[in-house]
Each structure stands twice: as C-alpha cells, then as structure tokens.
Design an enzyme around this catalytic site. Structure first.
Site, PDB file in Angstrom:
ATOM      1  N   ASP A  82     -18.076  -6.705 -45.606  1.00 16.90           N
ATOM      2  CA  ASP A  82     -18.420  -7.243 -44.302  1.00 16.90           C
ATOM      3  C   ASP A  82     -18.084  -6.127 -43.284  1.00 16.90           C
ATOM      4  OD1 ASP A  82     -18.872  -9.223 -42.231  1.00 16.90           O
ATOM      5  OD2 ASP A  82     -16.701  -9.305 -42.008  1.00 16.90           O
ATOM      6  N   LEU A  83     -18.579  -6.230 -42.085  1.00 18.27           N
ATOM      7  CA  LEU A  83     -18.317  -5.165 -41.098  1.00 18.27           C
ATOM      8  C   LEU A  83     -17.219  -5.564 -40.098  1.00 18.27           C
ATOM      9  CD1 LEU A  83     -19.127  -2.410 -39.830  1.00 18.27           C
ATOM     10  CD2 LEU A  83     -20.767  -3.666 -38.442  1.00 18.27           C
ATOM     11  N   ASP A  84     -17.580  -6.533 -39.250  1.00 15.61           N
ATOM     12  CA  ASP A  84     -16.657  -6.897 -38.165  1.00 15.61           C
ATOM     13  C   ASP A  84     -15.396  -7.557 -38.723  1.00 15.61           C
ATOM     14  OD1 ASP A  84     -18.614  -6.015 -36.510  1.00 15.61           O
ATOM     15  OD2 ASP A  84     -19.375  -7.992 -35.980  1.00 15.61           O
ATOM     16  N   THR A  98     -14.230  -5.023 -34.598  1.00 13.63           N
ATOM     17  CA  THR A  98     -15.129  -5.403 -33.506  1.00 13.63           C
ATOM     18  C   THR A  98     -15.000  -6.894 -33.198  1.00 13.63           C
ATOM     19  OG1 THR A  98     -16.785  -5.294 -35.228  1.00 13.63           O
ATOM     20  CG2 THR A  98     -16.889  -3.608 -33.538  1.00 13.63           C
ATOM     21  N   LYS A 135     -16.403 -16.187 -36.091  1.00 17.46           N
ATOM     22  CA  LYS A 135     -16.403 -14.984 -36.931  1.00 17.46           C
ATOM     23  C   LYS A 135     -17.409 -15.129 -38.074  1.00 17.46           C
ATOM     24  CE  LYS A 135     -11.727 -13.356 -36.067  1.00 17.46           C
ATOM     25  NZ  LYS A 135     -10.432 -13.055 -36.679  1.00 17.46           N
ATOM     26  N   GLY A 136     -18.209 -14.089 -38.252  1.00 14.04           N
ATOM     27  CA  GLY A 136     -19.136 -14.081 -39.386  1.00 14.04           C
ATOM     28  C   GLY A 136     -20.405 -14.885 -39.166  1.00 14.04           C
ATOM     29  N   ARG A 182     -25.283 -14.624 -33.823  1.00 12.43           N
ATOM     30  CA  ARG A 182     -25.169 -14.663 -32.359  1.00 12.43           C
ATOM     31  C   ARG A 182     -25.691 -16.004 -31.819  1.00 12.43           C
ATOM     32  NH1 ARG A 182     -28.233  -9.827 -29.705  1.00 12.43           N
ATOM     33  NH2 ARG A 182     -27.272  -8.793 -31.492  1.00 12.43           N
ATOM     34  N   SER A 223     -23.368  -7.782 -43.489  1.00  6.07           N
ATOM     35  CA  SER A 223     -22.866  -8.234 -42.184  1.00  6.07           C
ATOM     36  C   SER A 223     -23.879  -9.140 -41.492  1.00  6.07           C
ATOM     37  CB  SER A 223     -22.597  -7.000 -41.317  1.00  6.07           C
ATOM     38  OG  SER A 223     -22.433  -7.369 -39.971  1.00  6.07           O
ATOM     39  N   ALA A 224     -23.366 -10.054 -40.689  1.00  5.26           N
ATOM     40  CA  ALA A 224     -24.247 -10.917 -39.894  1.00  5.26           C
ATOM     41  C   ALA A 224     -24.723 -10.208 -38.628  1.00  5.26           C
ATOM     42  CB  ALA A 224     -23.498 -12.183 -39.508  1.00  5.26           C
ATOM     43  N   SER A 225     -24.107  -9.070 -38.327  1.00  2.00           N
ATOM     44  CA  SER A 225     -24.371  -8.424 -37.045  1.00  2.00           C
ATOM     45  C   SER A 225     -25.701  -7.673 -37.003  1.00  2.00           C
ATOM     46  CB  SER A 225     -23.246  -7.436 -36.724  1.00  2.00           C
ATOM     47  OG  SER A 225     -23.569  -6.746 -35.537  1.00  2.00           O
ATOM     48  N   ASN A 250     -26.037  -5.433 -34.880  1.00  2.00           N
ATOM     49  CA  ASN A 250     -25.593  -4.122 -34.376  1.00  2.00           C
ATOM     50  C   ASN A 250     -24.902  -3.289 -35.466  1.00  2.00           C
ATOM     51  OD1 ASN A 250     -26.279  -4.526 -31.497  1.00  2.00           O
ATOM     52  ND2 ASN A 250     -24.779  -6.172 -31.632  1.00  2.00           N
ATOM     53  N   LYS A 256     -24.337 -16.712 -42.856  1.00  4.63           N
ATOM     54  CA  LYS A 256     -23.175 -17.152 -43.616  1.00  4.63           C
ATOM     55  C   LYS A 256     -22.730 -18.505 -43.028  1.00  4.63           C
ATOM     56  CE  LYS A 256     -21.621 -12.317 -43.710  1.00  4.63           C
ATOM     57  NZ  LYS A 256     -20.661 -11.338 -43.179  1.00  4.63           N
ATOM     58  N   GLU A 298     -14.165  -9.810 -47.018  1.00  2.00           N
ATOM     59  CA  GLU A 298     -14.564 -10.634 -45.857  1.00  2.00           C
ATOM     60  C   GLU A 298     -13.370 -11.075 -45.020  1.00  2.00           C
ATOM     61  OE1 GLU A 298     -16.357 -12.329 -43.803  1.00  2.00           O
ATOM     62  OE2 GLU A 298     -18.362 -11.889 -44.485  1.00  2.00           O
ATOM     63  N   ASP A 299     -13.557 -11.156 -43.712  1.00  2.00           N
ATOM     64  CA  ASP A 299     -12.470 -11.659 -42.850  1.00  2.00           C
ATOM     65  C   ASP A 299     -12.761 -13.059 -42.321  1.00  2.00           C
ATOM     66  OD1 ASP A 299     -14.554 -10.829 -41.058  1.00  2.00           O
ATOM     67  OD2 ASP A 299     -13.089 -10.927 -39.442  1.00  2.00           O
TER      68      ASP A 299
HETATM   69  P1  B16 Z   1     -24.223  -9.452 -33.343  1.00  2.00           P
HETATM   70  P2  B16 Z   1     -19.800  -9.664 -39.551  1.00  2.00           P
HETATM   71  C1  B16 Z   1     -20.603 -10.917 -37.331  1.00  2.00           C
HETATM   72  O1  B16 Z   1     -20.391  -9.742 -38.055  1.00  2.00           O
HETATM   73  C2  B16 Z   1     -19.424 -11.263 -36.436  1.00  2.00           C
HETATM   74  O2  B16 Z   1     -18.301 -11.568 -37.216  1.00  2.00           O
HETATM   75  C3  B16 Z   1     -19.793 -12.457 -35.600  1.00  2.00           C
HETATM   76  O3  B16 Z   1     -18.719 -12.787 -34.744  1.00  2.00           O
HETATM   77  C4  B16 Z   1     -21.051 -12.135 -34.789  1.00  2.00           C
HETATM   78  O4  B16 Z   1     -21.445 -13.248 -34.025  1.00  2.00           O
HETATM   79  C5  B16 Z   1     -22.159 -11.727 -35.753  1.00  2.00           C
HETATM   80  O5  B16 Z   1     -21.743 -10.639 -36.525  1.00  2.00           O
HETATM   81  C6  B16 Z   1     -23.420 -11.339 -35.020  1.00  2.00           C
HETATM   82  O6  B16 Z   1     -23.183 -10.121 -34.359  1.00  2.00           O
HETATM   83  O7  B16 Z   1     -24.133 -10.240 -32.097  1.00  2.00           O
HETATM   84  O8  B16 Z   1     -23.706  -8.040 -33.228  1.00  2.00           O
HETATM   85  O9  B16 Z   1     -25.565  -9.510 -34.003  1.00  2.00           O
HETATM   86  O10 B16 Z   1     -18.393 -10.162 -39.471  1.00  2.00           O
HETATM   87  O11 B16 Z   1     -20.722 -10.516 -40.423  1.00  2.00           O
HETATM   88  O12 B16 Z   1     -19.899  -8.200 -39.852  1.00  2.00           O
HETATM   89 MG    MG Z   2     -16.393 -10.293 -40.278  1.00  2.00          MG
END
Ligand code: B16
Ligand code: MG
Length: 228
Positions: free
Chosen positions: A9-11, A17, A45-46, A49, A114-116, A118, A145, A169-170
């Site tokens: 996972d990233l964040d 982040t 978390k995870g 958006r 990652s869900a992000s 970014n 997730k 994963e966190d």
């Molecule tokens: P973004 P992960 C997740 O990343 C974050 O934990 C979560 O808080 C955030 O809403 C999601 O990414 C979307 O991120 O707004 O940058 O697209 O923990 O899955 O790496």
């Molecule tokens: Mg995370």
C-alpha cells in the site's frame, strides 16, 4: 526458486501521506461546518476520495449537489497536492527502502496497490518509482478497498497467484481486501486497529530479513480466517 508477490500500500505504509490526507480533509470539512475525530479518520484510510467525502458528509448530516460535491473533491485534492509537492525521499518511512532493496535482491516481485489517484507522482517525488514492477492505483480500479480488486490486479500483473502474495497495509479496509484475496496480510500500525491482519508490526523496522526469507520459502502461512 520461490517467487512471491509483495504488494505495498502507499499512504501510511511507504510514506506518511495519511497525515496530509487528514489535514486536507479536516480543513475541507471545517469549511462546511463539519468536524470529525481521529478515530473517524481511521475509516477514511485506504478508501477512495469519493467515498471519503461521502462519509464526511454523512457524519455532518449534509447533502450536496453533484456540482458542489465535485468542487469540494477538487478543493481537497488541491490542498493535498500542496503538501505532496513539498515531499522528498526524507519522507520515506523507516526501513521501507531497505525492505524493498532486500526483496529486489531476493528476486521477488514487487507491486504497489494503492487507492490513491496520486500514487505515481508521490512515488516519483520520493524516488521509489523504479523499484516497482507493477503499479495499481485509484486510476485502475472500479471497486475500492475492502474490495480485493486492487490487489488481485497487482497479483495478475506480477504473474503470481493471489495465495502467493503478501500485502503490507495500514488500513482496516486494506487488510480486509488482502484477506478476501487470500493473501498474507501484514498490518503496519496499531495492533488494536489492525487486529484482522495475519501479522501486525509497528513499522518496517520490526520486519527482519529472516521473517522475509521465511515468507519467501513458504514457512509462514496465513493464520486468519478469510472473509466470505
Ligand atoms: P487520492 P492508500 C488512499 O491511499 C488513502 O489511504 C486514502 O485516505 C485516500 O482517500 C485514497 O488513497 C485516495 O487518495 O485522493 O490521492 O486519490 O492508503 O490506498 O495508498
Ligand atoms: Mg494506506
């Protein structure tokens, strides 16, 4: 040779982040008169958006038009990116680089899950992008997730069976996703929050080379029941 798929996972796992997401959501929520606690923040978390904003609005009993919703998501992301743009390699969490290098040395397959949306710019900012064989992020999945989609795509791209994959994963949602995918789940963070994980560590300083070698050679197996 035993080849496993290690999915990070990233964040909150590679970089912190999660704290920037919290700051940006908090500011956004306050601007519409909603407050939420750190405990509630765990639920963000995870998750995607869109889902995060839906949860915040539900906590504050607010409803918005589609246009306002999209506008607020944009404002939150702009604020979040202002933190991201200042990031550098010093923000990589302890022993993450060491773990990645060890796994690469052991010729293991490594992916990001990652869900992000970014994820790629963040990995580039901290100079870790090249270490990943596959990157699966919020731009690639249709189900967030705890759905296992993100990790199952990662396994596929690595060409490793899900049961031979390990997820770091966190988030609670991410641990559930890994369990549903029949992957070994390793929680990074608080034992009381991440109790559904097969193993839980504070951070990567608690993950030894012996532990990783045992995973690679198949001496460590899933201990937790898989979600149905
Ligand atoms: P973004 P992960 C997740 O990343 C974050 O934990 C979560 O808080 C955030 O809403 C999601 O990414 C979307 O991120 O707004 O940058 O697209 O923990 O899955 O790496
Ligand atoms: Mg995370």
């Amino acid at each position: 040779m035993h080849k496993k798929g290690f999915i990070f996972d990233l964040d909150g796992v590679i970089v912190d982040t999660a704290k920037y997401h919290f700051l940006a959501w908090k500011k956004l929520a306050q601007s519409i008169g909603v407050d939420f606690s750190e405990a509630q923040n765990e639920q963000l978390k995870g998750v995607s958006r869109v889902r995060s904003l839906e949860k915040i609005l539900a906590w504050g009993n607010k409803t918005l038009s589609e246009d306002e919703f999209m506008k607020l998501m944009g404002l939150k992301n702009d604020d979040y990116l202002s933190y991201i743009n200042k990031m550098d390699a010093s923000e990589i969490l302890p022993d993450v680089s060491k773990t990645l290098d060890f796994l690469i040395e052991q010729k293991q397959a490594i992916a990001l899950g990652s869900a992000s949306k970014n994820a790629t710019p963040i990995l580039k900012k901290v100079h870790l992008f090249e270490k990943f064989e596959a990157i699966v992020d919020g731009n690639d999945v249709s189900k967030a997730k705890p759905d296992p989609e993100v990790f199952l795509i990662g396994a596929k791209l690595l060409n490793v069976k899900p049961e031979n994959c390990i997820v770091f994963e966190d988030s609670v949602a991410g641990i559930q996703a890994a369990n549903t995918a029949h992957m070994l789940s390793i929680g990074i963070g608080d034992k009381t929050v991440l109790h559904e994980a097969d193993f839980i560590v504070k951070d990567f300083t608690e993950i030894s080379s012996e532990f990783l070698l045992n995973i690679i050679s198949g001496n460590i197996e899933k201990t937790k029941q898989v979600n149905s």
